[in-house]
Every structure is written in C-alpha cells, then in structure tokens.
Design a protein around this motif. Structure first.
Motif, mmCIF file in Angstrom:
data_model
loop_
_atom_site.group_PDB
_atom_site.id
_atom_site.type_symbol
_atom_site.label_atom_id
_atom_site.label_comp_id
_atom_site.label_asym_id
_atom_site.label_seq_id
_atom_site.Cartn_x
_atom_site.Cartn_y
_atom_site.Cartn_z
ATOM 1 N N TRP A 114 32.795 35.069 54.925
ATOM 2 C CA TRP A 114 33.614 35.442 56.073
ATOM 3 C C TRP A 114 34.794 36.284 55.611
ATOM 4 O O TRP A 114 35.622 35.805 54.831
ATOM 5 C CB TRP A 114 34.146 34.200 56.783
ATOM 6 N N PRO A 115 34.912 37.525 56.085
ATOM 7 C CA PRO A 115 36.118 38.303 55.773
ATOM 8 C C PRO A 115 37.310 37.758 56.557
ATOM 9 O O PRO A 115 37.169 37.355 57.713
ATOM 10 C CB PRO A 115 35.753 39.725 56.220
ATOM 11 N N VAL A 116 38.472 37.742 55.918
ATOM 12 C CA VAL A 116 39.680 37.160 56.499
ATOM 13 C C VAL A 116 40.828 38.157 56.357
ATOM 14 O O VAL A 116 40.982 38.793 55.309
ATOM 15 C CB VAL A 116 40.059 35.845 55.775
ATOM 16 N N VAL A 117 41.648 38.273 57.416
ATOM 17 C CA VAL A 117 42.887 39.038 57.299
ATOM 18 C C VAL A 117 44.065 38.078 57.283
ATOM 19 O O VAL A 117 44.027 37.024 57.929
ATOM 20 C CB VAL A 117 43.053 40.065 58.448
ATOM 21 N N VAL A 118 45.086 38.434 56.528
ATOM 22 C CA VAL A 118 46.314 37.644 56.431
ATOM 23 C C VAL A 118 47.427 38.443 57.099
ATOM 24 O O VAL A 118 47.651 39.615 56.761
ATOM 25 C CB VAL A 118 46.684 37.361 54.962
ATOM 26 N N ILE A 125 48.652 32.934 49.794
ATOM 27 C CA ILE A 125 47.277 32.928 50.292
ATOM 28 C C ILE A 125 46.492 34.097 49.712
ATOM 29 O O ILE A 125 45.337 33.953 49.296
ATOM 30 C CB ILE A 125 47.267 32.959 51.824
ATOM 31 N N ALA A 126 47.118 35.282 49.681
ATOM 32 C CA ALA A 126 46.434 36.459 49.145
ATOM 33 C C ALA A 126 46.083 36.280 47.673
ATOM 34 O O ALA A 126 45.066 36.805 47.199
ATOM 35 C CB ALA A 126 47.297 37.694 49.340
ATOM 36 N N HIS A 127 46.920 35.543 46.938
ATOM 37 C CA HIS A 127 46.678 35.324 45.505
ATOM 38 C C HIS A 127 45.712 34.165 45.242
ATOM 39 O O HIS A 127 45.214 34.025 44.129
ATOM 40 C CB HIS A 127 47.999 35.029 44.787
ATOM 41 N N TYR A 128 45.463 33.338 46.248
ATOM 42 C CA TYR A 128 44.666 32.122 46.045
ATOM 43 C C TYR A 128 43.246 32.475 45.632
ATOM 44 O O TYR A 128 42.560 33.256 46.306
ATOM 45 C CB TYR A 128 44.651 31.289 47.319
ATOM 46 N N SER A 129 42.791 31.910 44.530
ATOM 47 C CA SER A 129 41.474 32.242 43.982
ATOM 48 C C SER A 129 40.360 31.345 44.510
ATOM 49 O O SER A 129 39.193 31.561 44.192
ATOM 50 C CB SER A 129 41.505 32.155 42.452
ATOM 51 N N ARG A 144 34.061 29.622 48.253
ATOM 52 C CA ARG A 144 33.975 28.633 49.330
ATOM 53 C C ARG A 144 33.726 29.287 50.689
ATOM 54 O O ARG A 144 33.922 28.687 51.727
ATOM 55 C CB ARG A 144 35.249 27.778 49.348
ATOM 56 N N GLY A 145 33.308 30.558 50.650
ATOM 57 C CA GLY A 145 32.831 31.197 51.865
ATOM 58 C C GLY A 145 33.766 32.185 52.521
ATOM 59 O O GLY A 145 33.458 32.685 53.609
ATOM 60 N N PHE A 146 34.893 32.519 51.877
ATOM 61 C CA PHE A 146 35.877 33.390 52.518
ATOM 62 C C PHE A 146 36.355 34.471 51.556
ATOM 63 O O PHE A 146 36.434 34.256 50.354
ATOM 64 C CB PHE A 146 37.072 32.568 53.017
ATOM 65 N N ARG A 147 36.690 35.635 52.126
ATOM 66 C CA ARG A 147 37.196 36.753 51.314
ATOM 67 C C ARG A 147 38.325 37.446 52.067
ATOM 68 O O ARG A 147 38.133 37.935 53.174
ATOM 69 C CB ARG A 147 36.077 37.757 51.029
ATOM 70 N N VAL A 148 39.504 37.470 51.465
ATOM 71 C CA VAL A 148 40.621 38.200 52.071
ATOM 72 C C VAL A 148 40.327 39.687 51.966
ATOM 73 O O VAL A 148 40.091 40.211 50.875
ATOM 74 C CB VAL A 148 41.947 37.860 51.369
ATOM 75 N N VAL A 157 35.852 41.320 61.182
ATOM 76 C CA VAL A 157 36.668 40.136 60.886
ATOM 77 C C VAL A 157 36.727 39.235 62.111
ATOM 78 O O VAL A 157 36.995 39.696 63.217
ATOM 79 C CB VAL A 157 38.089 40.543 60.463
ATOM 80 N N ARG A 158 36.495 37.953 61.910
ATOM 81 C CA ARG A 158 36.617 36.972 62.991
ATOM 82 C C ARG A 158 37.636 35.880 62.667
ATOM 83 O O ARG A 158 37.927 35.035 63.505
ATOM 84 C CB ARG A 158 35.244 36.336 63.281
ATOM 85 N N VAL A 159 38.151 35.891 61.439
ATOM 86 C CA VAL A 159 39.053 34.830 60.984
ATOM 87 C C VAL A 159 40.351 35.457 60.478
ATOM 88 O O VAL A 159 40.327 36.454 59.746
ATOM 89 C CB VAL A 159 38.408 33.995 59.859
ATOM 90 N N ALA A 160 41.481 34.859 60.866
ATOM 91 C CA ALA A 160 42.782 35.351 60.411
ATOM 92 C C ALA A 160 43.669 34.194 60.005
ATOM 93 O O ALA A 160 43.565 33.091 60.546
ATOM 94 C CB ALA A 160 43.470 36.166 61.510
ATOM 95 N N VAL A 161 44.551 34.468 59.055
ATOM 96 C CA VAL A 161 45.612 33.537 58.671
ATOM 97 C C VAL A 161 46.916 34.115 59.180
ATOM 98 O O VAL A 161 47.260 35.258 58.877
ATOM 99 C CB VAL A 161 45.668 33.347 57.148
ATOM 100 N N LEU A 162 47.631 33.337 59.970
ATOM 101 C CA LEU A 162 48.880 33.786 60.574
ATOM 102 C C LEU A 162 50.046 33.129 59.851
ATOM 103 O O LEU A 162 50.236 31.920 59.937
ATOM 104 C CB LEU A 162 48.888 33.431 62.065
ATOM 105 N N ALA A 163 50.805 33.933 59.108
ATOM 106 C CA ALA A 163 51.931 33.411 58.318
ATOM 107 C C ALA A 163 53.169 34.241 58.622
ATOM 108 O O ALA A 163 53.705 34.929 57.760
ATOM 109 C CB ALA A 163 51.588 33.454 56.834
ATOM 110 N N VAL A 164 53.598 34.204 59.879
ATOM 111 C CA VAL A 164 54.746 34.984 60.337
ATOM 112 C C VAL A 164 55.789 34.029 60.917
ATOM 113 O O VAL A 164 55.488 32.865 61.199
ATOM 114 C CB VAL A 164 54.314 36.019 61.411
ATOM 115 N N PRO A 165 57.012 34.491 61.116
ATOM 116 C CA PRO A 165 58.021 33.624 61.745
ATOM 117 C C PRO A 165 57.573 33.178 63.130
ATOM 118 O O PRO A 165 56.817 33.877 63.820
ATOM 119 C CB PRO A 165 59.252 34.533 61.833
ATOM 120 N N GLY A 166 58.049 32.006 63.544
ATOM 121 C CA GLY A 166 57.656 31.466 64.841
ATOM 122 C C GLY A 166 57.934 32.406 65.993
ATOM 123 O O GLY A 166 57.164 32.474 66.952
#
Length: 205
Positions: free
Chosen positions: A84-88, A98-102, A107-111, A146-155
């Motif tokens: 699964w391709p993922v955007v951060v 997250i971008a550095h996480y190996s 485990r099925g995901f690629r940034v 892409v169908r999966v995203a990681v959201l790491a922004v201010p509230g």
C-alpha cells in the motif's frame, strides 16, 4: 471467508496475531497452537480460536497451525498481501519520524511522499523523500493510487487537510492530530494520541 459481520474488535486483534506469529517464525517455529498464541498476547486460547473462526477453518485439531500458512492467511485477510502506498502530511517531528521508519516496507506499506504547507519545509530531504507542497498532493495521490495517509499536522489544520485528502481519493487516515476528524462514512480514521494513552495508564498508578 471474510464477513461484514466481523466485529471491529476482532479485526483489531488480527495485527496482534500477525505480530506474534512473525515472532514465532523468526524463532524458527514451524507450527504453533492457539494456546501458544494466547500466551504471547495475554488472552485465552478460546478467544484466539473464536476470532479466527470468523474467517474460516485454520489448522487441524491435534496438529496446530502452520505458522507460515497462518501468516499468509492473516495477511490476506488484512489485505496486506500487497503493498500500500502511503502519503505523510506534515514534515514536523512526527512526520519525519514516520518517513524514516524502516518497519513499513516488510509489513505492507511504502511511504511514497511527504507534504507540508510550510514553505520553509518544502524542498527539505527527509529519508529519500523531498518535502512537497500541499498543492501537489492530489496529483501524487492519483499518480500512485494512494488510499492511505498519515496525518501529522497541528490540530488547527487537521480538518482542512483531512478534507483535501478525502477529495483527493484517500480512504484511510492515521491521525496523529489531537482532534476528532469529520469525514464521510466510507473513510476510515484511526486516531493516535499518546496523551490519551498516558492518561489511561495513570488511572492505574
């Protein structure tokens, strides 16, 4: 076979089973049992068997489960038998970690991209990814399906960015922002707030 009636709590335990099975495989174990899996995870063997029964027959009574076979079945059930391709979104401390996480790749995901609204962060190199401006997000999502995203922004920015993700075609968001997102019913959101978990733990201390 999978069913829409599978309780979400059962689905939530499947990655835990996969983690235990992977540890057993790494330890050279070709066969395991519901008792052994239960001991790994601190639950009962009856619960393990009941959870797996939602998805069909696994193993044979008296002979246990093939570790490799069960790993393959669980990966298929979770739809991580392909990548699964993922955007951060967010190039702050969490986004960079997250971008550095190996641990994603096996485990099925690629940034496949990291984005930020801050012009000072655009162009930075994080791992092998150059931070892109948010206005290029939709094109990247479409190009890589892409169908999966990681959201790491201010509230304060989370809801508007979530809406952009949904419009772009993302259907699953791992949300690190400390807010509840309002998204369509067909978009899955999982919230990760360390403070909530800390507050949960301190109740018992």
């Amino acid at each position: 076979m999978e069913s829409k009636e599978v309780p979400d709590i059962v689905v939530a335990r499947l990655p835990l089973y996969l983690r235990a099975l992977s540890a057993l495989q790494d330890g050279g174990r070709p066969v395991t049992s519901s008792n052994e899996i239960a001991e790994w995870l601190g639950m009962t063997s009856a619960q393990v068997r009941k959870d797996l029964s939602y998805f069909g027959e696994f193993g044979k009574q008296g002979t246990g489960y093939s570790v490799a076979g069960l790993i393959e079945r669980v990966r298929t059930i979770l739809h991580i038998d392909h990548e699964w391709p993922v955007v951060v979104i967010g190039a702050g401390s969490i986004g960079r970690a997250i971008a550095h996480y190996s641990g994603f790749a096996d485990r099925g995901f690629r940034v496949c991209g990291i984005f930020d609204a801050d012009p000072l962060k655009v162009g930075m190199l994080i791992s092998e990814h150059e931070v892109q401006p948010l206005d290029e997000l939709t094109e990247r999502v479409h190009r890589h399906a892409v169908r999966v995203a990681v959201l790491a922004v201010p509230g304060s920015a989370a809801q508007s960015v979530a809406e952009l993700l949904v419009i772009s075609g993302v259907r699953a968001i791992l949300n690190y922002a400390p807010v509840n997102l309002h998204v369509p019913e067909d978009v899955r959101v999982e919230n990760i707030d360390p403070v909530l978990h800390l507050q949960h733990m301190t109740y018992y201390m």
